[in-house]
Design a protein around this motif. Structure first.
Motif, mmCIF file in Angstrom:
data_model
loop_
_atom_site.group_PDB
_atom_site.id
_atom_site.type_symbol
_atom_site.label_atom_id
_atom_site.label_comp_id
_atom_site.label_asym_id
_atom_site.label_seq_id
_atom_site.Cartn_x
_atom_site.Cartn_y
_atom_site.Cartn_z
ATOM 1 N N SER A 114 0.887 -1.216 0.023
ATOM 2 C CA SER A 114 0.012 0.079 0.046
ATOM 3 C C SER A 114 0.747 1.579 0.189
ATOM 4 C CB SER A 114 -0.915 -0.046 1.007
ATOM 5 O OG SER A 114 -0.323 0.179 2.220
ATOM 6 N N ALA A 115 2.012 1.207 0.580
ATOM 7 C CA ALA A 115 3.025 2.423 0.334
ATOM 8 C C ALA A 115 4.157 1.864 -0.346
ATOM 9 C CB ALA A 115 3.497 2.688 1.767
ATOM 10 N N ARG A 116 4.823 3.099 -1.001
ATOM 11 C CA ARG A 116 5.740 2.758 -1.804
ATOM 12 C C ARG A 116 7.101 3.076 -1.124
ATOM 13 N NH1 ARG A 116 4.463 4.580 -7.397
ATOM 14 N NH2 ARG A 116 2.041 4.889 -7.402
ATOM 15 N N LYS A 117 6.930 3.840 -0.274
ATOM 16 C CA LYS A 117 8.290 4.222 0.478
ATOM 17 C C LYS A 117 8.053 4.526 2.060
ATOM 18 C CE LYS A 117 11.798 7.670 -0.573
ATOM 19 N NZ LYS A 117 12.581 7.967 -1.776
ATOM 20 N N LEU A 118 9.165 4.310 2.858
ATOM 21 C CA LEU A 118 9.433 4.702 4.137
ATOM 22 C C LEU A 118 10.521 5.348 4.367
ATOM 23 C CD1 LEU A 118 8.378 3.999 7.062
ATOM 24 C CD2 LEU A 118 9.650 1.729 6.962
ATOM 25 N N ILE A 119 10.294 6.475 5.146
ATOM 26 C CA ILE A 119 11.265 7.360 5.629
ATOM 27 C C ILE A 119 11.370 7.623 7.228
ATOM 28 C CG2 ILE A 119 12.220 9.926 5.443
ATOM 29 C CD1 ILE A 119 10.937 10.039 2.749
ATOM 30 N N VAL A 120 12.279 7.499 7.890
ATOM 31 C CA VAL A 120 12.684 7.669 9.315
ATOM 32 C C VAL A 120 13.367 8.686 9.574
ATOM 33 C CG1 VAL A 120 13.622 6.527 11.205
ATOM 34 C CG2 VAL A 120 12.664 5.081 9.669
ATOM 35 N N ALA A 121 12.837 9.881 10.225
ATOM 36 C CA ALA A 121 13.353 11.001 10.659
ATOM 37 C C ALA A 121 13.540 10.958 12.199
ATOM 38 C CB ALA A 121 12.414 11.904 9.952
ATOM 39 N N GLY A 122 14.641 11.980 12.511
ATOM 40 C CA GLY A 122 14.406 12.324 13.923
ATOM 41 C C GLY A 122 15.715 11.942 14.636
ATOM 42 N N CYS A 123 15.556 12.016 16.035
ATOM 43 C CA CYS A 123 16.564 11.623 16.887
ATOM 44 C C CYS A 123 17.276 10.302 16.927
ATOM 45 C CB CYS A 123 16.275 12.023 18.425
ATOM 46 S SG CYS A 123 16.154 13.579 18.710
ATOM 47 N N LEU A 124 16.096 9.049 16.729
ATOM 48 C CA LEU A 124 16.680 7.770 16.387
ATOM 49 C C LEU A 124 17.708 7.710 15.185
ATOM 50 C CD1 LEU A 124 15.742 5.302 18.124
ATOM 51 C CD2 LEU A 124 14.699 4.718 16.041
ATOM 52 N N VAL A 125 17.628 8.418 14.377
ATOM 53 C CA VAL A 125 18.574 8.490 13.076
ATOM 54 C C VAL A 125 19.872 8.952 13.649
ATOM 55 C CG1 VAL A 125 18.820 9.561 10.992
ATOM 56 C CG2 VAL A 125 16.437 8.830 11.447
ATOM 57 N N GLU A 126 20.085 10.145 14.395
ATOM 58 C CA GLU A 126 21.054 10.660 14.863
ATOM 59 C C GLU A 126 21.758 9.596 15.688
ATOM 60 O OE1 GLU A 126 22.800 13.536 14.116
ATOM 61 O OE2 GLU A 126 20.718 14.058 13.124
ATOM 62 N N ARG A 127 21.157 8.613 16.434
ATOM 63 C CA ARG A 127 21.821 7.846 17.327
ATOM 64 C C ARG A 127 22.402 6.405 16.500
ATOM 65 N NH1 ARG A 127 24.163 4.716 19.503
ATOM 66 N NH2 ARG A 127 24.404 4.008 21.459
ATOM 67 N N TYR A 128 21.307 5.936 15.563
ATOM 68 C CA TYR A 128 21.467 4.651 14.884
ATOM 69 C C TYR A 128 21.297 4.947 13.382
ATOM 70 C CZ TYR A 128 20.518 3.083 19.735
ATOM 71 O OH TYR A 128 20.394 2.998 21.192
ATOM 72 N N ARG A 129 21.899 5.722 12.896
ATOM 73 C CA ARG A 129 21.723 6.141 11.479
ATOM 74 C C ARG A 129 21.656 4.731 10.597
ATOM 75 N NH1 ARG A 129 22.082 10.614 8.179
ATOM 76 N NH2 ARG A 129 22.284 11.834 10.179
ATOM 77 N N ASP A 130 23.087 4.156 10.568
ATOM 78 C CA ASP A 130 23.329 2.887 9.846
ATOM 79 C C ASP A 130 22.369 1.687 10.268
ATOM 80 O OD1 ASP A 130 24.534 4.510 8.127
ATOM 81 O OD2 ASP A 130 26.498 3.752 8.950
ATOM 82 N N GLU A 131 22.353 1.761 11.472
ATOM 83 C CA GLU A 131 21.678 0.308 11.991
ATOM 84 C C GLU A 131 20.219 0.360 11.549
ATOM 85 O OE1 GLU A 131 23.371 -0.013 15.852
ATOM 86 O OE2 GLU A 131 21.750 -1.385 16.321
ATOM 87 N N ILE A 132 19.658 1.401 11.589
ATOM 88 C CA ILE A 132 18.010 1.488 11.156
ATOM 89 C C ILE A 132 17.923 0.779 9.700
ATOM 90 C CG2 ILE A 132 15.999 2.892 10.617
ATOM 91 C CD1 ILE A 132 17.266 4.910 12.550
ATOM 92 N N ARG A 133 18.717 1.256 8.896
ATOM 93 C CA ARG A 133 18.766 1.054 7.505
ATOM 94 C C ARG A 133 18.976 -0.644 7.499
ATOM 95 N NH1 ARG A 133 20.010 4.623 2.943
ATOM 96 N NH2 ARG A 133 18.580 3.179 2.100
ATOM 97 N N LYS A 134 20.097 -0.931 8.068
ATOM 98 C CA LYS A 134 20.556 -2.484 7.952
ATOM 99 C C LYS A 134 19.655 -3.322 8.726
ATOM 100 C CE LYS A 134 25.390 -1.817 8.866
ATOM 101 N NZ LYS A 134 26.220 -1.846 9.951
ATOM 102 N N SER A 135 19.035 -3.138 9.767
ATOM 103 C CA SER A 135 18.073 -3.956 10.526
ATOM 104 C C SER A 135 16.554 -3.967 9.879
ATOM 105 C CB SER A 135 18.131 -3.958 11.904
ATOM 106 O OG SER A 135 19.018 -2.854 12.497
ATOM 107 N N ILE A 136 16.113 -2.592 9.175
ATOM 108 C CA ILE A 136 14.749 -2.703 8.702
ATOM 109 C C ILE A 136 14.928 -2.256 7.448
ATOM 110 C CG2 ILE A 136 12.583 -1.743 9.042
ATOM 111 C CD1 ILE A 136 13.478 -0.553 11.899
ATOM 112 N N PRO A 137 15.220 -3.544 6.360
ATOM 113 C CA PRO A 137 15.508 -3.061 4.947
ATOM 114 C C PRO A 137 14.144 -2.339 4.357
ATOM 115 C CG PRO A 137 15.306 -5.438 5.471
ATOM 116 C CD PRO A 137 15.132 -4.685 6.818
#
Ligand code: SF4
Length: 481
Positions: free
Chosen positions: A51-74
């Motif tokens: 139903s959605a084409r794209k998922l963007i994560v913004a905010g403080c969690l990105v500052e802390r776990y920038r690469d990890e977010i993308r690695k663990s949640i493809p």
């Protein structure tokens, strides 16, 4: 949201309707991180279902776990940190010049495009950094390692430097009559339990004229209540060379015609100056309200927290505040269970709460945050003890609040009607100047007096008829003001 809206995106709060999902995250304590991760995973399901084409994560969690977010949640297509708000457009594919023709206005970025965006942002951040003058305290704390992210695997070492200004488009999600204005970003204080400075960067103020211009334009759009926010609003302007920056700003903003209520949140205790209090007292439209998070009252705990002072000093400050602004409502918050906190420390806090008699008070459980200075402290307080201390103090405050709210009965006050109560359409919810939006108790209107109906976002006079532990009940005595 303002940027996306300006770029032509239609915003919806229903994830099942969205082409692009944006999860704005928080990362300052464990429960906030968990909530953020749960929301990302929930939104990721909309992507896998198609139903959605794209998922963007913004905010403080990105500052802390920038690469990890993308690695663990493809399923995550792009991340946008707190210092790169403008890149939400690039992340959403809304302004990519070489966007391939497609039936959708949106483009999914390839990993290479995302890497390009990121390196562009980093170089912009580095250039911007050299333009900014920080407070000497901020520079000193940086040398002492306050903002270090070296142990944060997957985080960029560059601190955010972003500040929005009056030309940044905004999309207000608050009721039409109220708006927040962020006047500063970042924090230079050394509080050992807190990772916010590492997430948000060094303290920096928005230009004075920019804040005034934004406030004027909000009021022109019908906003009647403005709440100034920042991690520490009482430092406002120090980096710009302003003396009494917050007081001067309030003084200027209070002169905007049709601005009925003006308030600021989060004062640092030793920065409540006489000038600031005089300014609050001087203008009718500056709410007689002060939110000053004290965190504790035991001097030994405050010392380990690197905040200093203690109950005696705080009581003197409170006395000074109440003398300068009679009737002012005071809010504070405390942390219980900081490492090494003893039963005696809690007794000191309890006695202090009894004596200070705050109008509003929050007690929070200590959260052991990796990356904070307190993370190295070993004398952990057991979770059950923390929870029982918290319950005990909240119960105490409930009693204090109940007694003090009784004194409100019979008072006639101006209230801002916020809409029908969520609990029953028979009641309306309202606030006085002594209630900050979304934080404090409520005023329930059960009698509209001579009026057939109330109007959301209008001000009325109302008389308090009942008082409960935290909430009040009132009847309208005169029509919209
Ligand atoms: S003043 Fe507030 S934001 Fe700054 S370090 Fe202390 S607790 Fe964190």
């Amino acid at each position: 949201m303002g940027l996306l809206d300006r770029a032509g995106a239609r915003l919806t709060s229903h994830p099942e309707e969205a082409d692009i999902l944006v999860v704005n995250t928080c990362s300052f304590i464990d429960t906030a991180k968990q909530e953020s991760v749960d929301t990302i995973l929930e939104m990721a399901r909309h992507k896998t279902s198609g139903s959605a084409r794209k998922l963007i994560v913004a905010g403080c969690l990105v500052e802390r776990y920038r690469d990890e977010i993308r690695k663990s949640i493809p399923e995550v297509d792009a991340v946008v940190g707190t210092g790169e708000l403008e890149s939400i457009l690039e992340a959403a594919g809304l302004t990519m010049p070489a966007a391939p023709a497609s039936s959708s206005p949106f483009t999914i970025l390839s990993p290479t495009q995302v890497a390009d965006v990121r390196s562009g942002l980093e170089s912009r951040a580095a250039t911007h950094k050299s333009d900014i003058a920080y407070r000497p305290e901020g520079d000193l704390r940086e040398q002492q390692g306050r903002f270090r992210r070296d142990d944060w695997q997957g985080a960029t070492h560059l601190l955010p430097t972003y500040l929005y200004d009056e030309s940044t488009p905004r999309f207000l999600t608050t009721p039409r009559s109220s708006a927040y204005i962020k006047i500063a970003e970042g924090c230079d204080h050394p509080c050992t339990f807190c990772v916010i400075p590492n997430l948000r960067g060094k303290f920096r103020s928005r230009r004075f004229e920019s804040v005034v211009a934004e406030a004027q334009s909000l009021v022109a759009r019908g906003v009647q209540e403005i709440t100034l926010i920042g991690q520490d609003t009482t430092c406002y302007g120090e980096d710009l060379g302003l003396k009494d920056g917050l007081a001067t700003l309030l003084d200027e903003l209070a002169r905007i015609p049709n601005l009925r209520w003006l308030r600021f949140l989060y004062a640092y205790p030793n920065r409540i100056t006489n000038k600031l209090l005089e300014t609050i007292a001087k203008h009718d439209n500056i709410c007689k309200y002060l939110d000053v998070p004290l965190q504790h009252a035991s001097s030994s705990v405050l010392k380990t927290m690197k905040r200093g002072a203690g109950a005696d000093i705080f009581l003197k400050t409170i006395e000074k505040v109440r003398a300068a602004v009679p009737g002012i409502a005071l809010r504070t918050s405390f942390i219980v269970g900081f490492p090494g906190e003893t039963a005696e420390d809690v007794t000191v806090l309890e006695d202090f709460i009894k004596e200070a008699k705050f109008d509003w008070l929050g007690v929070f459980s200590y959260s052991h945050e990796e990356g904070s200075a307190a993370y190295a402290l070993e004398a952990q307080v057991p979770k059950r003890t923390i929870e029982s201390r918290k319950r005990h103090l909240m119960k105490l405050q409930q009693k204090i609040s109940k007694q003090s709210k009784q004194q409100w009965i019979g008072r006639e006050l101006v209230v801002l009607a916020e809409g029908e109560s969520e609990e029953t359409p028979l009641l309306w919810e309202a606030r006085t100047q002594f209630h900050a939006p979304e934080i404090d108790g409520k005023v329930y209107i059960n009698d509209t007096g001579e009026l057939d109906a109330l109007e959301k976002g209008r001000f009325y006079r109302a008389q308090i008829t009942e008082a409960h532990d935290y909430d009040l009940v009132a009847r309208i005595t005169s029509p919209a003001l």
